[in-house]
Design a protein around this motif. Sequence first.
Motif: not given
Length: 345
Positions: A36-37, A40-42
């Motif tokens: 998390s953080g 990857k989503s960015t």
Amino acid sequence: MISIDALCKDYGSGPVVRDVSLAVPEGAFLVLLGPSGCGKSTMLRMLAGLEQPSGGTIRFGDTLVADGARLSLPAEKRGAGLVFQSYALWPHMTVAGNVDWPLKVAGMAASERGKRVSEALEMMGIGDLAGRYTAEISGGQQQRVALARMIAPRPRVMLFDEPLSNLDAALRVEMRHELARLHAETGATSVYVTHDQVEAVTLASHVAVLNRGRIEQFSPPMELLDHPASAFVARFVGTPAANLIPVRAGAWFGRLPDPALAGRSGEALVRAENLEIATAPLRDRACVKAQRLEVIPMAGRLLVTGQVDDSLRLTASVPRDAKLPESFCFVLPQHIPTIFPQGDR
Ligand SMILES: Nc1ncnc2c1ncn2[C@@H]1O[C@H](COP(=O)(O)OP(=O)(O)OP(=O)(O)O)[C@@H](O)[C@H]1O
């Protein structure tokens, strides 16, 4: 097909994606894997055109779709479809209406739209739900609708942001197979974000392991298991996670000299299957005492985790009939292990 060069993102409080470069061919299934953080989503949002990079370029085939702060084509101009963790369906529309809507917005003729909607619903095995409202169907069915909506415009790039994390374990396995099938049948290039290493190794043709915005390793999935590039990858990938044991100047824990360590210092990679246990120290082998913490039966063997000292737990995979007193010894391997530099996390 997708090539990313020196991609960076800073939302204003420091870089979250740092100088990422990679390329995958047409039809690849790229998984962005990391805790998390890690950014990857960015990364996925920059691929989708939902977020503007702070620097670097993204190409889909020969098309430059993002170039630092100068250019960022919107998703529909990229030929990219996106599915999120939350399915983001419209509750006041039917299943067919949800799948049809983006086609309608794109200005497609009604006859072609009808064909595309049926094709996408059939492909996801939910043709019989076409007239139902999305609030009236199960979570797994909603996920299928979200996927049908994504594939209906026939995107050449499919982007997935943790699409299975809201499903229960059994459904997750089923949908994982569905995603693999969808990827194969559409021939699209896929990019898939997850923190779940099982999803990564089962779906991917290429995996990029991210740590604090940087790529730790970019390779085929089996390579992550066979040849982790860093202690971070070794800790993150593999079930159970590999043991990383401190060694100093050729001695396990700095106190058990072993010629197999060749005088080196760092963190030795020792897999559970290479660690044995004994009820008492063996005279001719390097052993370390441990207190039994947990025993998990798995695939016909036992995974035994023991506390070695305040900060170190080790896990060994042993036969089902192994003797397991409260206090026992881990027997360290005799072969030369991979040793990562200390502090490489
Ligand atoms: N819109 C935003 N504005 C400011 N900071 C953001 C924004 N989106 C993400 N961040 C920050 O960027 C970093 C990376 O976030 P990101 O969502 O890309 O990580 P992630 O690996 O996908 O994590 P998770 O699995 O928890 O979603 C985090 O520190 C996050 O707080």
